[in-house]
Write an enzyme that holds these catalytic residues in place. Sequence first.
Site, short mmCIF file in Angstrom:
data_model
loop_
_atom_site.label_atom_id
_atom_site.label_comp_id
_atom_site.label_asym_id
_atom_site.label_seq_id
_atom_site.Cartn_x
_atom_site.Cartn_y
_atom_site.Cartn_z
N GLU A 45 55.57 -16.14 48.89
CA GLU A 45 55.57 -15.60 47.54
C GLU A 45 54.28 -16.07 46.90
O GLU A 45 54.02 -17.28 46.86
CB GLU A 45 56.79 -16.10 46.76
N ASP A 56 57.77 -20.93 34.25
CA ASP A 56 57.32 -22.00 35.12
C ASP A 56 57.31 -23.35 34.42
O ASP A 56 57.03 -23.46 33.22
CB ASP A 56 55.92 -21.70 35.66
N TYR A 171 66.37 -12.67 43.99
CA TYR A 171 65.96 -14.04 43.69
C TYR A 171 67.04 -14.66 42.80
O TYR A 171 67.12 -14.36 41.61
CB TYR A 171 64.61 -14.04 42.97
#
Length: 271
Positions: A45, A56, A171
């Site tokens: 990825e 993040d 995911y």
Amino acid sequence: MSRYDKLFAKGEGAFVPFIMLSDPTPEDAVEIVAAVVEAGADAVELGVPFSDPVADGPAIQGAHVRALAGGATVDKALAQIRTIRERYPELPIGMLIYGNVAHARGLERFYREFKEAGADSVLLPDVPVRESAPFSAASGAAGIEPIYIAPAKASEKTLEAVAANSRGYIYAISRDGVTGADKEATVEGLREVVDNVRKFGGPPVLLGFGISKPEHVRDAIAAGAAGAITGSAITNIIAKHLDGKRVADMGALKAELTQYVAAMKSATIAS
């Protein structure tokens, strides 16, 4: 069969490292990707640097900042993908890119360019599945598989939509919060996360967020996931080997990455 179909048909768990393109330089990033692939990664990825990476944690935010400070651009990211695809024709390559990048280039051009460069899938972490229609349409037209996130505590309506709209893989987030190796995935609840996603069908489930040790990978596979994605732990290894804007000793970095990735991949087989 797509590259993801071939990967999951092997019948063993998949280990998928996340690498930020252009971190700290385009040349270094390509060599880092090569190191993890040669060490046994089943897919990769790849991140495209962005100025406001809201999904993040500190480690990967740092990678965004380093890459942007070094002059990272989308065009440079595309060039790196082309190089990686040329080296590894059968490697599944997934992209993690923030939605503003897609909007800025225009959806049709955005997906076409990443497909032509060699990407198999695109995940836009700040685009929820309820807003996915134009992105799914554009990615489908370009031949890119759209990936959507299944949050740990999502409603059944959301999970059903994720299963219906994702291609390649889903995911699934193993816990609440942002990315980070300091907040470990817990054994308790992993099976519930996977079961909640799988009840609606869809492609195989990969677990991410907090996956930093071989035991986390084993737990993910035991919980029914098709594999695990690791980002922050690898990013921390890279950061440790930096001297300013370059890798201080690429040989030493590759050696540590090789040892780490081999251990994580071994955990998928042992499971």
